[in-house]
Scaffold this motif. Structure first.
Motif, PDB file in Angstrom:
ATOM      1  N   TYR A   1      -8.500  20.788  41.357  1.00 44.69           N
ATOM      2  CA  TYR A   1      -9.049  21.211  42.652  1.00 44.69           C
ATOM      3  C   TYR A   1      -7.941  21.393  43.679  1.00 44.69           C
ATOM      4  CZ  TYR A   1     -11.722  21.360  46.958  1.00 44.69           C
ATOM      5  OH  TYR A   1     -12.229  21.762  48.179  1.00 44.69           O
TER       6      TYR A   1
ATOM      7  N   PHE B   1      -6.026  24.528  42.854  1.00 48.06           N
ATOM      8  CA  PHE B   1      -6.819  25.719  43.180  1.00 48.06           C
ATOM      9  C   PHE B   1      -6.834  25.967  44.691  1.00 48.06           C
ATOM     10  CE2 PHE B   1      -9.668  24.894  39.228  1.00 48.06           C
ATOM     11  CZ  PHE B   1      -8.682  25.390  38.414  1.00 48.06           C
ATOM     12  N   ASP B   2      -6.935  24.886  45.444  1.00 46.85           N
ATOM     13  CA  ASP B   2      -6.941  25.011  46.908  1.00 46.85           C
ATOM     14  C   ASP B   2      -5.633  25.613  47.414  1.00 46.85           C
ATOM     15  OD1 ASP B   2      -8.216  24.330  49.567  1.00 46.85           O
ATOM     16  OD2 ASP B   2      -6.378  23.153  49.717  1.00 46.85           O
TER      17      ASP B   2
ATOM     18  N   GLU C   1     -12.976  32.218  40.700  1.00 47.54           N
ATOM     19  CA  GLU C   1     -11.909  32.962  40.033  1.00 47.54           C
ATOM     20  C   GLU C   1     -11.083  32.083  39.112  1.00 47.54           C
ATOM     21  OE1 GLU C   1     -10.266  32.132  44.256  1.00 47.54           O
ATOM     22  OE2 GLU C   1     -12.136  31.947  43.128  1.00 47.54           O
ATOM     23  N   TYR C   2     -11.119  30.774  39.311  1.00 47.84           N
ATOM     24  CA  TYR C   2     -10.369  29.850  38.457  1.00 47.84           C
ATOM     25  C   TYR C   2     -11.284  29.040  37.533  1.00 47.84           C
ATOM     26  CZ  TYR C   2      -6.852  31.034  41.929  1.00 47.84           C
ATOM     27  OH  TYR C   2      -6.011  31.726  42.763  1.00 47.84           O
TER      28      TYR C   2
ATOM     29  N   GLU D   1     -16.497  26.899  44.958  1.00 47.71           N
ATOM     30  CA  GLU D   1     -15.387  27.351  45.796  1.00 47.71           C
ATOM     31  C   GLU D   1     -14.368  28.210  45.057  1.00 47.71           C
ATOM     32  OE1 GLU D   1     -13.434  24.420  48.252  1.00 47.71           O
ATOM     33  OE2 GLU D   1     -15.209  23.125  48.211  1.00 47.71           O
ATOM     34  N   PHE D   2     -14.229  28.009  43.759  1.00 44.77           N
ATOM     35  CA  PHE D   2     -13.159  28.687  43.024  1.00 44.77           C
ATOM     36  C   PHE D   2     -13.675  29.400  41.772  1.00 44.77           C
ATOM     37  CE2 PHE D   2     -11.384  24.664  44.818  1.00 44.77           C
ATOM     38  CZ  PHE D   2     -10.656  25.238  45.856  1.00 44.77           C
TER      39      PHE D   2
ATOM     40  N   LYS E   1      -5.694  29.337  46.537  1.00 47.80           N
ATOM     41  CA  LYS E   1      -6.589  30.122  47.385  1.00 47.80           C
ATOM     42  C   LYS E   1      -6.024  30.315  48.781  1.00 47.80           C
ATOM     43  CE  LYS E   1     -11.507  30.676  48.316  1.00 47.80           C
ATOM     44  NZ  LYS E   1     -12.857  30.177  47.963  1.00 47.80           N
ATOM     45  N   SER E   2      -5.280  29.317  49.286  1.00 48.50           N
ATOM     46  CA  SER E   2      -4.699  29.413  50.625  1.00 48.50           C
ATOM     47  C   SER E   2      -3.429  30.253  50.646  1.00 48.50           C
ATOM     48  CB  SER E   2      -4.390  28.017  51.158  1.00 48.50           C
ATOM     49  OG  SER E   2      -3.330  27.411  50.426  1.00 48.50           O
TER      50      SER E   2
END
Length: 419
Positions: A97, A100-101, A217-218, A214-215, A104-105
């Motif tokens: 997580y 991934f965060d 795409e992953y 939230e993710f 994404k940022s």
């Protein structure tokens, strides 16, 4: 307090015929007390997750377990769900997580390369088999963590993102608090045994929901059944990926302290369930118990959409406004999870403290829709104003006051004071 009860029948998208149970103007204190009772422990908002009571019976062999509907957050089954437990490699969901965060940022790129330290290279247990002093692409590390459950890959990511694994553990704990995971504490990135490293089944389910929602795409990496790195091919340890039942993730775990565990997600049609089970005796029991719990949840429960966002549920009386009523609408789609056996027994009540004094802003929360059925605890869902209502002009206020006075006298009582 105005209460309007309505019945929901199978196959109906909206509420059925109205029957006015009680209508009138209650003192504001009484209204507040009743609303507080509706929202007391046990009566919860659909948006924040709901617990089902008197649901179809089930007993899990796991020491800890939970089954959650992803869309509504309803808990279909729970066993010691808030008990601290050794999450083992299921901890790697938090490591993923955080990564991934960062992706994404934009702080990290999928093509970035992270260095391999001696600490990472020397990690025991399940490994990706990274080479000392090499550099590994982030996408390879993602697959090393998710598919191969590599403890070494977790340390590589931790050191690259936070400087050290201890510092990364602090990031994990901060992230857990932000996500509302109140029963978790991390001391490392991999789930390596440590008495101060623990999670709860409920927290794992919460974390899984966030990753999925939230993710997307992953999230695809969690359904990958095998991965080869450095010429070494390893299969995904999630046994349910190899069964044609709709499971597309997420992570297994095993330590002596925690036993055999599994966090899994199943999607069939428009429904997705998230399951966590831990404390099982072996890989076969983990596989069988995971499939049994998820299949039971799909079979015994269903989601029903009652209203779409902005759809008028009812109208409420307005006091001293430029219009006499205001539409009550849900701010978002209203979907409830109910036992299949009780699908024809769903009822709903619109409750508000009325008449509602103007001015009223569009989107302002002014009522509740209380949904009930034999197999669930009452669900209190906010309803908002569907339009803006301004205050009436002087003449309108005078006419409204006269109308209310006449109405009160006609009913044989003194007209009550208005807010």
């Amino acid at each position: 307090m105005t209460v309007i009860a309505q019945s929901l029948r199978s196959g109906m998208a909206a509420l059925g015929h109205c029957r006015d149970i009680r209508s009138g103007i209650a003192p504001r204190g009484v209204a507040v007390a009743l609303m507080a009772a509706l929202l007391a422990p046990g009566a919860v908002l659909v948006a924040s997750g709901t617990a089902l009571a008197a649901a179809p019976t089930f007993e899990s062999a796991g020491k800890q377990a939970i089954l959650v509907d992803d869309l509504t957050g309803s808990v279909l089954y729970a066993k010691n769900a808030d008990e601290r437990m050794a999450p083992s490699s299921m901890s790697k969901l938090m490591t993923a997580y955080v990564l991934f965060d960062r992706l994404k940022s934009g702080r990290v790129s999928i093509s970035d390369e992270f260095p391999v330290s001696e600490k990472a290279w020397r990690m025991g247990g399940s490994k990706m088999f990274v080479e000392l002093n090499s550099r590994v692409k982030v996408e390879d590390l993602i697959q090393g963590i998710i598919v191969q459950s590599g403890n070494d890959a977790c340390v590589v990511v931790a050191e690259a993102l936070a400087g050290s694994e201890d510092a990364f553990a602090r990031v994990m704990n901060d992230t857990a608090r932000e996500l509302g995971m109140t029963g978790s504490h991390f001391t490392n990135a991999s789930g390596w045994p440590d008495p101060e490293h623990y999670m709860t089944a409920r927290d794992l389910a919460t974390l899984a929901r966030h990753i999925i929602d939230e993710f997307p795409e992953y999230y695809k990496y969690y359904s990958q059944t095998e991965y080869t790195y450095g010429g070494i091919k390893q299969g995904n340890r999630n046994p349910l990926l190899y069964k044609d039942i709709g499971v597309d993730g997420m992570k297994t775990g095993h330590t002596e302290a925690g036993g055999y565990g599994l966090t899994a997600s199943m999607k069939q049609g428009d429904r997705r369930l998230i399951m966590v089970v831990n404390g099982l005796s072996g890989v076969n029991e983990r596989s069988n118990e995971g499939e049994r719990l998820l299949s039971w949840g799909m079979r015994e429960f269903e989601n029903r959409k009652l209203f779409s966002a902005g759809e008028v549920v009812e109208t409420a009386e307005v006091w001293l406004g430029d219009t006499g009523t205001v539409p009550l609408v849900p701010a978002r789609d209203l979907v409830v999870t109910i036992p299949v056996a009780d699908r024809n027994s769903l009822t709903a009540k619109v409750v508000y403290d009325g008449p509602i004094p103007a001015p009223i802003a569009e989107g302002q929360e002014i009522a509740k829709l209380v949904v009930d059925a034999p197999g669930i605890e009452p669900l209190a869902v906010p309803l908002v104003a569907g339009q803006t209502v301004t205050e009436a002009g002087p003449i309108g206020r005078i006419l409204a006051a006269i109308s209310h006075f006449v109405s009160g006298v006609a009913e044989g009582g003194e007209p009550q004071k208005q807010p």
